[in-house]
Design a protein around this motif. Structure first.
Motif, PDB file in Angstrom:
ATOM      1  N   SER A  72       7.083  12.457   0.603  1.00 43.78           N
ATOM      2  CA  SER A  72       6.444  11.844   1.773  1.00 43.78           C
ATOM      3  C   SER A  72       7.331  10.738   2.322  1.00 43.78           C
ATOM      4  N   VAL A  73       7.056  10.353   3.562  1.00 40.17           N
ATOM      5  CA  VAL A  73       7.780   9.244   4.175  1.00 40.17           C
ATOM      6  C   VAL A  73       6.768   8.312   4.829  1.00 40.17           C
ATOM      7  N   LEU A  74       6.942   7.004   4.590  1.00 40.52           N
ATOM      8  CA  LEU A  74       6.095   5.970   5.164  1.00 40.52           C
ATOM      9  C   LEU A  74       6.942   5.057   6.029  1.00 40.52           C
ATOM     10  N   GLY A  75       6.312   4.442   7.024  1.00 38.14           N
ATOM     11  CA  GLY A  75       7.019   3.483   7.859  1.00 38.14           C
ATOM     12  C   GLY A  75       6.408   3.421   9.235  1.00 38.14           C
ATOM     13  N   VAL A  76       6.822   2.399   9.991  1.00 34.47           N
ATOM     14  CA  VAL A  76       6.386   2.314  11.383  1.00 34.47           C
ATOM     15  C   VAL A  76       6.906   3.521  12.133  1.00 34.47           C
ATOM     16  N   GLN A  77       6.054   4.176  12.901  1.00 33.12           N
ATOM     17  CA  GLN A  77       6.459   5.389  13.618  1.00 33.12           C
ATOM     18  C   GLN A  77       7.590   5.092  14.593  1.00 33.12           C
ATOM     19  N   SER A  78       8.625   5.870  14.506  1.00 34.04           N
ATOM     20  CA  SER A  78       9.760   5.759  15.423  1.00 34.04           C
ATOM     21  C   SER A  78      10.470   7.097  15.457  1.00 34.04           C
ATOM     22  N   ASN A  99      -3.994   0.918   5.086  1.00 34.64           N
ATOM     23  CA  ASN A  99      -3.963   0.829   3.626  1.00 34.64           C
ATOM     24  C   ASN A  99      -4.471   2.107   2.973  1.00 34.64           C
ATOM     25  N   GLU A 100      -5.536   2.673   3.524  1.00 42.24           N
ATOM     26  CA  GLU A 100      -6.081   3.909   2.973  1.00 42.24           C
ATOM     27  C   GLU A 100      -5.092   5.062   3.115  1.00 42.24           C
ATOM     28  N   LEU A 101      -4.471   5.181   4.299  1.00 43.53           N
ATOM     29  CA  LEU A 101      -3.521   6.260   4.544  1.00 43.53           C
ATOM     30  C   LEU A 101      -2.313   6.133   3.622  1.00 43.53           C
ATOM     31  N   ALA A 102      -1.782   4.912   3.484  1.00 41.53           N
ATOM     32  CA  ALA A 102      -0.612   4.703   2.623  1.00 41.53           C
ATOM     33  C   ALA A 102      -0.941   5.004   1.166  1.00 41.53           C
ATOM     34  N   THR A 103      -2.110   4.563   0.708  1.00 44.55           N
ATOM     35  CA  THR A 103      -2.503   4.816  -0.680  1.00 44.55           C
ATOM     36  C   THR A 103      -2.670   6.306  -0.936  1.00 44.55           C
ATOM     37  N   LEU A 104      -3.284   7.007   0.004  1.00 49.56           N
ATOM     38  CA  LEU A 104      -3.482   8.447  -0.152  1.00 49.56           C
ATOM     39  C   LEU A 104      -2.144   9.181  -0.229  1.00 49.56           C
ATOM     40  N   VAL A 105      -1.236   8.865   0.687  1.00 47.04           N
ATOM     41  CA  VAL A 105       0.039   9.566   0.743  1.00 47.04           C
ATOM     42  C   VAL A 105       0.901   9.253  -0.486  1.00 47.04           C
ATOM     43  N   ILE A 165       1.789  -3.136   2.386  1.00 45.34           N
ATOM     44  CA  ILE A 165       0.855  -2.028   2.204  1.00 45.34           C
ATOM     45  C   ILE A 165       1.333  -1.116   1.080  1.00 45.34           C
ATOM     46  N   VAL A 166       2.634  -0.826   1.078  1.00 45.14           N
ATOM     47  CA  VAL A 166       3.206   0.085   0.078  1.00 45.14           C
ATOM     48  C   VAL A 166       3.084  -0.502  -1.325  1.00 45.14           C
ATOM     49  N   VAL A 167       3.325  -1.805  -1.475  1.00 42.35           N
ATOM     50  CA  VAL A 167       3.209  -2.444  -2.787  1.00 42.35           C
ATOM     51  C   VAL A 167       1.794  -2.284  -3.336  1.00 42.35           C
ATOM     52  N   HIS A 168       0.792  -2.516  -2.496  1.00 36.27           N
ATOM     53  CA  HIS A 168      -0.598  -2.324  -2.921  1.00 36.27           C
ATOM     54  C   HIS A 168      -0.837  -0.876  -3.340  1.00 36.27           C
ATOM     55  N   ALA A 169      -0.277   0.055  -2.586  1.00 36.68           N
ATOM     56  CA  ALA A 169      -0.487   1.477  -2.888  1.00 36.68           C
ATOM     57  C   ALA A 169       0.098   1.840  -4.247  1.00 36.68           C
ATOM     58  N   PHE A 170       1.322   1.369  -4.536  1.00 36.54           N
ATOM     59  CA  PHE A 170       1.939   1.664  -5.828  1.00 36.54           C
ATOM     60  C   PHE A 170       1.175   0.997  -6.971  1.00 36.54           C
ATOM     61  N   LEU A 171       0.645  -0.203  -6.715  1.00 37.59           N
ATOM     62  CA  LEU A 171      -0.133  -0.886  -7.742  1.00 37.59           C
ATOM     63  C   LEU A 171      -1.394  -0.090  -8.091  1.00 37.59           C
ATOM     64  N   ARG A 172      -2.028   0.478  -7.085  1.00 36.44           N
ATOM     65  CA  ARG A 172      -3.221   1.295  -7.338  1.00 36.44           C
ATOM     66  C   ARG A 172      -2.877   2.552  -8.110  1.00 36.44           C
ATOM     67  N   MET A 173      -1.694   3.123  -7.840  1.00 37.89           N
ATOM     68  CA  MET A 173      -1.293   4.308  -8.588  1.00 37.89           C
ATOM     69  C   MET A 173      -1.026   3.959 -10.052  1.00 37.89           C
ATOM     70  N   LYS A 174      -0.510   2.753 -10.302  1.00 37.55           N
ATOM     71  CA  LYS A 174      -0.295   2.320 -11.682  1.00 37.55           C
ATOM     72  C   LYS A 174      -1.618   2.263 -12.434  1.00 37.55           C
TER      73      LYS A 174
END
Length: 267
Positions: free
Chosen positions: A5-11, A81-87, A112-121
């Motif tokens: 997957s790829v995360l980031g501001v859309q560009s 946050n929800e989208l990043a955590t899901l992906v 946002i990404v740091v929170h997502a990785f923490l939840r996966m941990k």
């Protein structure tokens, strides 16, 4: 099946990166949209299936993070946050796209990404993460790259410590504690796609070479993963259901704009 997957501001750079790397046709636009995510299932050729340990690779391109169209909505930060955590939860490898166009928005995405990785941990999942710095004018400036990598790591450590305390993990203070991260191995600097001003500009050969190197690194990582870590399509669908239920109903901190803003609000 493996998931990238790829995360980031859309560009334009983010979708173009995936299109170039995997020969895809994800929509490319200069603005940002609110569609959630695009997904494409790639069929691995038979002569590579045993080597990669999978029959398919699923590629996910997130859309709408920090989208202006959602800024007026009260729950726009929760959406991100929800989208990043899901992906992140679905992926074996997450590419965090860092363009040089807006560093403020990039910092918000990192939080946002740091929170997502923490939840996966918390659930025992530790995906791989690659940081891709796009539109870099001089990728040969090693000293500058080293300084920027160290600065990025300092920011990630700060965000990790704040996020961990908010979610009652007081013993976690470094980004490397929630994900296998190497400052040299997991940062990629890619020059711009075009030489000059579009549409008269020529395509940069350096861009293609950089993207190819990143692709080879991703495939090498997949080869080194135990084949037992691969999941079937049915297992992946069930994992989507379980993860989405967790995202929607567990007491994750989704409502804050960022970890650092949340910290200030608690003081």
């Amino acid at each position: 099946m493996r998931v990238i997957s790829v995360l980031g501001v859309q560009s334009t750079g983010k979708s173009t990166l995936l299109n170039t790397m995997f020969g895809l046709q994800f929509p490319v636009a200069s603005g940002r949209c609110t569609k959630g995510a695009f997904m494409t299932l790639l069929n691995v050729k038979e002569n590579f299936q045993e080597e990669l340990g999978c029959d398919f690779i699923l590629v996910i391109d997130t859309e709408g993070l920090r989208a202006p169209e959602l800024a007026s909505l009260g729950d726009s930060n929760e959406h991100d946050n929800e989208l990043a955590t899901l992906v992140v939860g679905l992926s074996d490898i997450t590419i965090v796209n860092l363009t040089m166009e807006n560093k403020t928005e990039m910092k918000e995405i990192l939080q946002i990404v740091v929170h997502a990785f923490l939840r996966m941990k918390q659930i025992g999942k530790k995906p791989n993460c690659q940081f891709v710095h796009q539109n870099v004018s001089d990728v040969s400036a090693k000293s500058k790259i080293t300084r920027e990598n160290k600065l990025l790591l300092e920011q990630l450590d700060e965000m990790t410590e704040v996020a961990a305390k908010m979610e009652n993990y007081n013993d976690i203070t470094q980004f490397s504690e929630i994900i296998d991260y190497d400052i040299e191995r997991d940062n990629w600097y890619i020059s711009g796609l075009w030489h000059g001003v579009f549409p008269m500009a020529s395509i940069s050969t350096g861009y293609s070479e950089n993207v190819k190197e990143l692709k080879m690194h991703l495939l090498k990582f997949i080869k080194q993963k135990p084949h037992s870590d691969s999941c079937s399509i049915n297992e992946f669908i069930e994992w989507i259901r379980s993860l989405w239920n967790a995202v929607r109903h567990e007491k994750f901190i989704f409502s804050f704009r960022s970890s650092l803003v949340a910290k200030k609000q608690r003081i």
